[in-house]
Design an enzyme around this catalytic site. Structure first.
Site, PDB file in Angstrom:
ATOM      1  CG  HIS A 123      49.598   6.592  -0.108  1.00 42.52           C
ATOM      2  ND1 HIS A 123      48.243   6.578  -0.279  1.00 42.52           N
ATOM      3  CD2 HIS A 123      50.068   7.633  -0.831  1.00 42.52           C
ATOM      4  CE1 HIS A 123      47.901   7.583  -1.072  1.00 42.52           C
ATOM      5  NE2 HIS A 123      48.992   8.230  -1.429  1.00 42.52           N
TER       6      HIS A 123
ATOM      7  CD  GLU B 174      46.236   4.077   1.394  1.00 40.00           C
ATOM      8  OE1 GLU B 174      47.136   3.751   0.632  1.00 40.00           O
ATOM      9  OE2 GLU B 174      45.320   4.841   1.059  1.00 40.00           O
TER      10      GLU B 174
ATOM     11  CG  ASN C 212      67.857 -26.367  14.368  1.00 40.14           C
ATOM     12  OD1 ASN C 212      66.892 -27.108  14.476  1.00 40.14           O
ATOM     13  ND2 ASN C 212      68.809 -26.573  13.501  1.00 40.14           N
TER      14      ASN C 212
END
Lengths: 684, 171
Positions: free
Chosen positions: A48, A70, A407
């Site tokens: 918001h 929203e 990795n």
């Protein structure tokens, strides 16, 4: 008055990025099928404010996307939609999108427009396409077509005015949508004596007669949604609003608005003022990055400064008419001064320290995406997130850590079926840990995967010509090979890793920070990477040593011990390489004067001292003429005005104003290794 | 305090119009050289430096100038001239050098003595004779004649950004 909004862009962006971070971590905490209102509210609030801010600054693309976001979140919140894994992924995707857009605004560059549109379309699809399949016909917006008007019950909380919102402005805005009939509810209005002009006691029932969508009405209430109870219901065509009513209302509104104006304005002003001052301060530093500092840290510092002032005035008074009788007092004062300075220095340093969770927090998301991509199951464990690290260290360690974690995930942990076949639990564990040890910070990345494959690394190294096929190497040496440039053992080059660039860069970055990296691995049980980093980059404890006329500083953290050389313990290989037998180990003796082409007091090994230092997991004995004192030194860069020198990490200014070089122990060890190899080659 | 004498050059002259062409000159083996005065930060007496390991011979070392570490280059040695003992009149001219990316660094240059300042209009500057591309010549911005003396105007950016001084920065 027009305000140049661009001056607030930096703050908006900074806050929005923080908001996105919150959204992301909250999204990751969301559990399928469960609606945790707290989490959703968190995400909603962040979205918001990004939406509000971006609309204010005219970044309509961001506002549009967050708006759809929203709406979807709102459906979670009101239990109209069930949280699914796909939806979480979609939300995460849109978070990425917004981040992309914001960074584009920040750098003035471009963002990936097509993906933004795609995400937005997906969200729209979810919202409109599925809305019918979920049993919510009452709320669905298809009524819209025959909607004649809306009944809006708007009851602001008493605090609304204090937040700088004006209900009349909102009502006026509603008015602009169509003809309205408004009834005010005065029930809560107290008698005048009890009336607090800053509180709002009124509520309204608004009958809006216009063919507008619910969204449009919602938009009007955008800013006050958290400050009021709002009910919007559709009404049939039977309500007819008379114009006369409308006029009366307007009149009412204007008088009431005038009356209230002063109060509200005053409030808004003070609000905006109090908000402005920290932001303005922020702005000045945004270009070079900013730090949020806890007020307690600042207070602590102020305390120390006042103590320093007291000490200073005490010493000043003492100096006014000083006699030898006062010498004790003077010494005491100087002691106090030293203590004050040190404490002040420490607390100033602490300001630059941030918890390492800033870096660690990136990983849950990354692991989630990566494990999906690689078809592996991983449980990420974080510990020591509160360990504080210097801001600069933090910024520079982020990328290497990401690389190492990738990795581990890609090469270390096995696929579930292989794990089960090897008698391990299906879900692999990746553990990130951070803690303080002495003057350094240690970060450990451990996994319970396959471990490093000795033979594979060895073969690859032989193939790449890094080692000869008859070289005998210790495990440590072999693991060390993966830090060489252009080294990758991944059978297939995946998107995740295996390009052979990376581990060398990782080590380089860590070394640049004055740290070191060590790998330990047990085949079949997993591997553990340990990174040592200095606590701070600006100041360190150093041991002063002398070689000939020059004074050098060795970082205290890398010194293991210093010893007088016993001639019988000095051995040599091929008459060239000198070794020192220290208990059960043989150490290479590195003569500093040789590396730096200096003239020492004496070249006889028995006259000097040996400083045993460790860096990057290797130990050597540095041969110096004399050990001087230990002291804290402020690290200055040589590169500012000159260039990097191998074996030297920086310089500092000693008490007498002269410059002394700070030795880079891992770098020295590397040079000395090179030299040793060359000598051996020449002999061979 | 050590025998530090700092002359702030920039405040002694009117840095206004024409300052662009104002040069500070110094002597080196009887020859007079000039550098753009706007690049001169200060003039100091020679003070003992801290040597840098494995540096080129003409880099004498580094000194502490108000908290920053500044390398000092011996110009005689830079040009391969004969070395001399440093005397009390040996001075270090501290200059600002810009590299190609526009990064500013501060360096000290050891010269025999500081001589004078002149304003030399652009049109009075003659190009240096083309004669191979030895370092000595590529660093020469031009020649000028003042009171029948030849003045060698140096391009300090070129002079002090040569490979030996910068190339290792990457490493």
């Amino acid at each position: 008055m027009t305000i140049d909004l661009s001056q607030f862009h930096a703050i908006f962006l900074e806050e929005s990025f923080e908001g996105l971070q919150v959204m992301e971590s909250s999204l990751l905490n969301m559990i399928e099928g469960e609606t945790d209102v707290d989490i959703i509210n968190n995400i909603f609030r962040a979205a918001h404010s990004i939406k509000g801010g971006s609309a204010t600054f005219g970044f309509s693309n961001v506002a549009a996307l967050t708006h759809v976001l929203e709406t979807l979140l709102d459906e979670f919140r009101s239990d109209k939609r069930i949280v699914t894994k796909d939806l979480i992924s979609l939300l995460l995707e849109s978070v990425d999108c917004v981040r992309d857009m914001l960074s584009a605004i920040q750098d003035g560059g471009k963002y990936n427009e097509s993906s933004a549109i795609e995400v937005q379309n997906k969200l729209q699809q979810v919202l409109t396409g599925e809305i019918l399949s979920i049993n919510n016909p009452d709320e669905a917006e298809e009524i819209e077509s025959d909607v004649q008007g809306w009944r809006i019950l708007f009851s602001p909380y008493p605090s609304m005015l204090q937040n700088g919102n004006d209900p009349f402005r909102i009502i006026r805005e509603i008015q602009s949508l169509g003809s309205v009939k408004i009834e005010v509810d005065l029930e809560k209005l107290p008698i005048l004596a009890e009336l607090d002009p800053e509180d709002c006691y009124l509520s309204w029932e608004i009958l809006l007669h216009a063919a507008v969508s619910k969204d449009e009405i919602n938009e009007v209430f955008e800013w006050v949604i958290d400050d009021c109870d709002l009910k919007i219901e559709p009404i049939g065509s039977d309500v007819v609003i008379q114009d006369t009513d409308n006029e009366i209302i307007e009149e009412m509104l204007s008088t009431a608005a005038n009356a209230r104006d002063d109060v509200v304005k005053g409030d808004q002003e003070s609000e905006s003022l109090s908000r402005l001052s920290p932001e303005v301060k922020h702005k000045r530093t945004t270009n070079s990055g900013s730090i949020r500092v806890g007020i307690d840290k600042v207070d602590e510092m102020i305390n120390m400064v006042s103590e320093l002032v007291i000490t200073q005035s005490m010493l000043g008074q003492l100096g006014e008419d000083f006699t030898m009788v006062d010498i004790e007092k003077l010494k005491e004062g100087l002691c106090q001064l030293e203590r004050n300075t040190r404490e002040l220095q420490e607390s100033v340093m602490r300001i630059r320290m941030l918890p390492i969770s800033f870096v660690f927090n990136r990983f849950p998301r990354m692991i989630r995406d990566l494990s999906n991509e690689l078809g592996k199951q991983v449980e990420l464990r974080l510990s020591g997130e509160q360990t504080e690290v210097d801001k600069t260290v933090m910024e520079k360690i982020g990328d290497p850590l990401i690389h190492l974690v990738r990795n581990s995930l890609d090469h270390g942990l096995e696929k579930p079926d292989i794990r089960v076949a090897n008698g391990k639990p299906e879900i692999g564990i990746l553990h990130l840990n951070a803690y303080h040890k002495g003057g350094s910070i240690i970060i450990e990345i451990s996994d319970d995967g396959a471990g490093l494959d000795r033979d594979k690394i060895r073969n690859k190294a032989i193939q790449n010509g890094l080692i000869a096929d008859d070289d005998i190497l210790t495990d440590e040496k072999i693991y060390d090979l993966i830090f060489q440039a252009g080294f990758s053992t991944a059978d297939q080059v995946s998107d995740v890793s295996g390009r052979g660039v990376g581990m060398d860069v990782v080590r380089k970055n860590i070394r640049e920070l004055g740290g070191s990296i060590v790998i330990k691995s047990t085949p079949g049980e997993g591997s553990k990477i340990t990174i040592h980093l200095p606590l701070t980059l600006a100041i360190m404890d150093g041991q002063l040593v002398r070689v000939g006329d020059e004074i050098y500083i060795i970082p205290l953290v890398s010194i293991i011990e210093s010893l007088q050389i016993k001639p019988e313990k000095v051995k040599s290989i091929t008459g060239k390489m000198e070794l020192y037998k220290l208990r059960e180990e043989y150490l290479n003796i590195t003569r500093l004067y040789q590396l730096f082409t200096l003239t020492p007091d004496s070249e006889d090994i028995n006259d000097g001292l040996l400083v045993v230092v460790e860096g990057d997991g290797a130990k050597v004995g540095l041969y110096v003429d004399e050990l001087l004192g230990q002291q804290q030194v402020v690290i200055k860069s040589l590169e500012t005005n000159y260039k990097h020198i191998n074996g030297v990490s920086g310089a500092t200014i000693l008490g007498d104003g002269t410059v002394a070089m700070i030795l880079d122990v891992p770098g020295l060890i590397a040079i000395s290794k090179d030299r040793a190899e060359n000598t051996v080659e020449r002999v061979a | 305090m050590s025998a530090l004498e700092t002359v702030d050059v920039n405040t002694n002259y009117d840095v206004g119009e024409g300052a662009e062409n104002q040069y500070l000159t110094f002597m080196l083996m009887g020859e007079e050289y000039g550098v753009d005065i706007l690049r001169v930060q200060e003039i100091r007496c020679w003070q003992t430096v801290t040597t840098l390991p494995n540096a080129p011979v003409y880099v004498k070392g580094v000194v502490n100038i108000r908290g920053s570490i500044v390398p000092v280059v011996d110009l005689r040695m830079r040009f391969g001239m004969e070395e001399v003992e440093y005397t009390p009149v040996t001075v270090v001219i501290v200059v600002k050098v810009l590299n190609e990316e526009g990064r500013e660094r501060v360096m000290g240059v050891v010269v025999d003595t500081v001589s004078d300042t002149y304003i030399i209009p652009e049109e009075n500057m003659k190009p240096a004779p083309e004669f191979g591309d030895s370092i000595d010549l590529t660093c020469v911005k031009g020649l000028a004649t003042v009171n029948d003396n030849m003045l060698i105007l140096l391009d300090i950016d070129r002079l002090l950004n040569s490979d030996e001084l910068t190339v290792l920065e990457r490493g």
